[in-house]
Design a protein around this motif. Structure first.
Motif, PDB file in Angstrom:
ATOM      1  N   CYS A 182       0.527  19.387   2.235  1.00 50.86           N
ATOM      2  CA  CYS A 182      -0.380  18.223   2.456  1.00 50.86           C
ATOM      3  C   CYS A 182      -1.742  18.341   3.178  1.00 50.86           C
ATOM      4  O   CYS A 182      -2.377  17.688   3.113  1.00 50.86           O
ATOM      5  CB  CYS A 182       0.425  17.238   3.315  1.00 50.86           C
ATOM      6  SG  CYS A 182       2.064  16.897   2.715  1.00 50.86           S
ATOM      7  N   PHE A 192      -4.217  11.307   5.161  1.00 47.98           N
ATOM      8  CA  PHE A 192      -3.203  10.792   6.222  1.00 47.98           C
ATOM      9  C   PHE A 192      -2.481  11.874   6.968  1.00 47.98           C
ATOM     10  O   PHE A 192      -1.833  11.686   8.255  1.00 47.98           O
ATOM     11  CB  PHE A 192      -2.133   9.956   5.587  1.00 47.98           C
ATOM     12  CG  PHE A 192      -1.231   9.089   6.457  1.00 47.98           C
ATOM     13  CD1 PHE A 192      -1.750   8.281   7.389  1.00 47.98           C
ATOM     14  CD2 PHE A 192       0.107   8.925   6.346  1.00 47.98           C
ATOM     15  CE1 PHE A 192      -0.910   7.783   8.456  1.00 47.98           C
ATOM     16  CE2 PHE A 192       0.844   8.525   7.207  1.00 47.98           C
ATOM     17  CZ  PHE A 192       0.453   7.648   8.321  1.00 47.98           C
ATOM     18  N   GLN A 204       6.065  12.721   7.803  1.00 39.11           N
ATOM     19  CA  GLN A 204       6.571  13.774   6.814  1.00 39.11           C
ATOM     20  C   GLN A 204       5.937  14.710   6.367  1.00 39.11           C
ATOM     21  O   GLN A 204       6.041  15.376   5.146  1.00 39.11           O
ATOM     22  CB  GLN A 204       6.996  12.771   5.564  1.00 39.11           C
ATOM     23  CG  GLN A 204       7.985  11.649   6.289  1.00 39.11           C
ATOM     24  CD  GLN A 204       8.454  10.697   5.169  1.00 39.11           C
ATOM     25  OE1 GLN A 204       7.741   9.666   5.102  1.00 39.11           O
ATOM     26  NE2 GLN A 204       9.575  10.941   4.277  1.00 39.11           N
ATOM     27  N   LYS A 205       4.836  15.069   6.773  1.00 40.89           N
ATOM     28  CA  LYS A 205       3.794  16.075   6.082  1.00 40.89           C
ATOM     29  C   LYS A 205       4.380  17.419   5.943  1.00 40.89           C
ATOM     30  O   LYS A 205       5.455  17.898   6.846  1.00 40.89           O
ATOM     31  CB  LYS A 205       2.475  16.144   6.869  1.00 40.89           C
ATOM     32  CG  LYS A 205       2.519  17.026   8.155  1.00 40.89           C
ATOM     33  CD  LYS A 205       1.136  17.410   8.726  1.00 40.89           C
ATOM     34  CE  LYS A 205       1.239  18.156  10.168  1.00 40.89           C
ATOM     35  NZ  LYS A 205       0.588  17.257  11.182  1.00 40.89           N
ATOM     36  N   PRO A 214      -3.038  14.818  -2.670  1.00 41.58           N
ATOM     37  CA  PRO A 214      -2.017  14.396  -3.586  1.00 41.58           C
ATOM     38  C   PRO A 214      -2.416  13.639  -4.796  1.00 41.58           C
ATOM     39  O   PRO A 214      -3.582  12.743  -4.806  1.00 41.58           O
ATOM     40  CB  PRO A 214      -1.106  13.418  -2.706  1.00 41.58           C
ATOM     41  CG  PRO A 214      -2.056  13.203  -1.426  1.00 41.58           C
ATOM     42  CD  PRO A 214      -3.099  14.311  -1.367  1.00 41.58           C
ATOM     43  N   CYS A 258      -4.193  15.805   2.014  1.00 38.85           N
ATOM     44  CA  CYS A 258      -4.138  14.235   2.220  1.00 38.85           C
ATOM     45  C   CYS A 258      -4.827  13.837   3.411  1.00 38.85           C
ATOM     46  O   CYS A 258      -4.505  14.223   4.487  1.00 38.85           O
ATOM     47  CB  CYS A 258      -2.547  14.069   2.283  1.00 38.85           C
ATOM     48  SG  CYS A 258      -2.163  12.416   2.760  1.00 38.85           S
ATOM     49  N   HIS A 309       4.906   4.894   0.346  1.00 32.92           N
ATOM     50  CA  HIS A 309       4.075   5.839   0.956  1.00 32.92           C
ATOM     51  C   HIS A 309       4.215   5.901   2.628  1.00 32.92           C
ATOM     52  O   HIS A 309       4.464   4.740   3.204  1.00 32.92           O
ATOM     53  CB  HIS A 309       2.608   5.287   0.796  1.00 32.92           C
ATOM     54  CG  HIS A 309       1.597   6.464   1.058  1.00 32.92           C
ATOM     55  ND1 HIS A 309       1.372   6.673   2.301  1.00 32.92           N
ATOM     56  CD2 HIS A 309       0.938   7.240   0.388  1.00 32.92           C
ATOM     57  CE1 HIS A 309       0.469   7.712   2.330  1.00 32.92           C
ATOM     58  NE2 HIS A 309       0.190   8.257   0.959  1.00 32.92           N
ATOM     59  N   PRO A 310       4.232   7.066   3.233  1.00 33.24           N
ATOM     60  CA  PRO A 310       4.583   7.021   4.732  1.00 33.24           C
ATOM     61  C   PRO A 310       3.601   6.158   5.338  1.00 33.24           C
ATOM     62  O   PRO A 310       3.944   5.653   6.515  1.00 33.24           O
ATOM     63  CB  PRO A 310       4.514   8.460   4.937  1.00 33.24           C
ATOM     64  CG  PRO A 310       4.667   9.247   3.736  1.00 33.24           C
ATOM     65  CD  PRO A 310       4.312   8.262   2.623  1.00 33.24           C
ATOM     66  N   CYS A 368       0.976  12.040   9.798  1.00 34.10           N
ATOM     67  CA  CYS A 368       2.119  11.765   8.819  1.00 34.10           C
ATOM     68  C   CYS A 368       3.337  12.479   9.501  1.00 34.10           C
ATOM     69  O   CYS A 368       3.200  13.633   9.736  1.00 34.10           O
ATOM     70  CB  CYS A 368       1.627  11.987   7.365  1.00 34.10           C
ATOM     71  SG  CYS A 368       3.236  11.774   6.353  1.00 34.10           S
ATOM     72  N   HIS A 378       2.363  13.515  -1.683  1.00 33.16           N
ATOM     73  CA  HIS A 378       3.112  14.784  -2.516  1.00 33.16           C
ATOM     74  C   HIS A 378       4.669  14.493  -2.595  1.00 33.16           C
ATOM     75  O   HIS A 378       5.455  15.215  -3.262  1.00 33.16           O
ATOM     76  CB  HIS A 378       2.916  16.211  -1.618  1.00 33.16           C
ATOM     77  CG  HIS A 378       1.581  16.591  -1.910  1.00 33.16           C
ATOM     78  ND1 HIS A 378       1.096  17.023  -3.119  1.00 33.16           N
ATOM     79  CD2 HIS A 378       0.574  16.728  -1.042  1.00 33.16           C
ATOM     80  CE1 HIS A 378      -0.326  17.253  -3.170  1.00 33.16           C
ATOM     81  NE2 HIS A 378      -0.602  17.391  -1.571  1.00 33.16           N
ATOM     82  N   LEU A 379       5.274  13.659  -1.658  1.00 29.44           N
ATOM     83  CA  LEU A 379       6.657  13.541  -1.657  1.00 29.44           C
ATOM     84  C   LEU A 379       7.221  12.761  -3.207  1.00 29.44           C
ATOM     85  O   LEU A 379       8.320  13.042  -3.576  1.00 29.44           O
ATOM     86  CB  LEU A 379       7.079  12.341  -0.521  1.00 29.44           C
ATOM     87  CG  LEU A 379       6.875  12.616   0.700  1.00 29.44           C
ATOM     88  CD1 LEU A 379       7.218  11.628   1.532  1.00 29.44           C
ATOM     89  CD2 LEU A 379       7.697  13.888   1.067  1.00 29.44           C
TER      90      LEU A 379
HETATM   91 FE1  SF4 Z   1       2.575  12.531   4.573  1.00 27.74          FE
HETATM   92 FE2  SF4 Z   1       2.041  14.629   2.630  1.00 27.74          FE
HETATM   93 FE3  SF4 Z   1       2.492  12.216   1.778  1.00 27.74          FE
HETATM   94 FE4  SF4 Z   1       0.251  12.557   2.912  1.00 27.74          FE
HETATM   95  S1  SF4 Z   1       0.911  13.841   1.061  1.00 27.74           S
HETATM   96  S2  SF4 Z   1       1.529  10.744   2.935  1.00 27.74           S
HETATM   97  S3  SF4 Z   1       0.755  14.230   4.533  1.00 27.74           S
HETATM   98  S4  SF4 Z   1       3.925  13.482   2.998  1.00 27.74           S
END
Ligand code: SF4
Length: 327
Positions: A300, A289, A295-296, A305, A287, A250-251, A293, A319-320
């Motif tokens: 997101c 976060f 990586q969003k 997610p 999400c 997780h990021p 984040c 979602h990744l």
């Molecule tokens: Fe980041 Fe999206 Fe994963 Fe949330 S769902 S942690 S915003 S990449």
């Protein structure tokens, strides 16, 4: 996420505080399992909902304004949420006990440490006062305090010694589960290591399961079998110690590791996660976060997610991993 050996299984636990300023969504549908004798680290920043989770398990949420609005807390086959207050008092004395960050919140300043340990023993076992005192002296020795100090008061002990007394009290009723909320945070670093080593040793000796609440990933690596990473009232990543340390997904968890100083790292600067935890009375859509984040993506910001099992027992809410692997 479960097996029959679980001592504690939490399912969809949701705890909110209903205040004049709105609903504070402190815990939002979490799932956790602790097997007998196992230690689970519940990790997160201040305000993630860790302590509310612990108080929820103990059914000690101040009501009002707090309420367990949904979910189950199955302890040894019984749903604690449905237990009467009388039965809960019994569970708190016999089946599980809690160690708080500040030992002075647990110790009575006007009773000797010996009397405080003996009181718990007498509640648990039908023994004479003399026998309880003898066992209290043994418990003190067990946590590394000379038995001669049995008639001293809490203020005569240092912070680390006080926390040892609290551990002796917590173990005196021979509980199946200990919930330890930041038990070493208030102590000096060297004393922290000693208290952690003691907890680890006693856990092995008595086979006690433990829920260890901490913001410190170093502490988790020392003592835990499993790890749950909590953020804005949700568990964002959950797995064995190895899953989390060797296959971090997780990021947010990656960000927590990025904030840790490392002796081996050639990187001179730490890379703390930017931004702050969202206000639990005003959680973001999608999400929780996403505002922080790196990586969003667009999804997101609108869609929560799912909780994906990336490898058996290793869960990630991101979602990744919607397709089971990093996309
Ligand atoms: Fe980041 Fe999206 Fe994963 Fe949330 S769902 S942690 S915003 S990449």
């Amino acid at each position: 996420m479960s097996n029959n050996e679980n001592l504690l299984s939490i399912r969809d636990l949701t705890i909110h505080y209903f205040t004049d300023d709105g609903v504070v969504k402190a815990v939002n549908g979490i799932n956790l399992d602790i097997a007998r004798g196992e230690t689970l680290g519940l990790v997160g920043e201040t305000g993630a909902g860790k302590t509310t989770t612990a108080l929820g398990i103990m059914r000690l949420i101040p009501d009002p304004p707090g309420k367990i609005v949904g979910g189950e807390v199955i302890f040894d086959g019984t749903d604690l949420i449905k237990e009467s207050e009388k039965k809960m008092r019994h569970h708190r004395g016999f089946d599980f006990s809690m160690i708080f960050q500040d030992p002075m919140t647990s110790l009575n300043p006007v009773l000797t440490v010996g009397d405080q340990i003996a009181e718990v023993i007498r509640l648990h076992d039908k023994v004479s006062r003399a026998e309880a005192n003898k066992k209290a002296a043994d418990m003190l020795e067990l946590v590394g305090i000379p038995a001669e100090r049995i008639n001293e008061y809490p203020h005569q002990f240092s912070g680390g010694m006080k926390q040892r007394v609290v551990i002796a009290i917590a173990l005196a009723c021979n509980p199946q589960l200990i919930i330890a909320d930041e038990p070493t945070t208030a102590l000096d670093v060297t004393i922290q290591a000693q208290v952690l080593a003691l907890m680890s040793e006693l856990r092995e000796k008595f086979g006690t399961a433990m829920l260890l609440i901490t913001h410190d990933l170093g502490v988790v690596a020392e003592i835990c079998d499993k790890v749950a990473i909590m953020y804005a009232g949700q568990i964002l990543e959950y797995g064995t110690l190895e899953d989390i340390y060797n296959n971090v997904c997780h990021p947010y968890t990656k960000g927590l590791f990025g904030s840790l100083p490392s002796l081996n790292s050639r990187v001179k600067r730490l890379s703390p996660i930017s931004g702050l935890m969202p206000d639990p009375a005003n959680l973001p859509e999608g999400c929780p976060f996403h505002p922080r984040c790196p990586q969003k993506c667009e999804k997101c910001t609108v869609k929560e997610p799912p909780n994906v099992e990336v490898t058996p027992g290793h869960f990630v809410r991101c979602h990744l991993f919607d397709n089971g692997k990093e996309g």
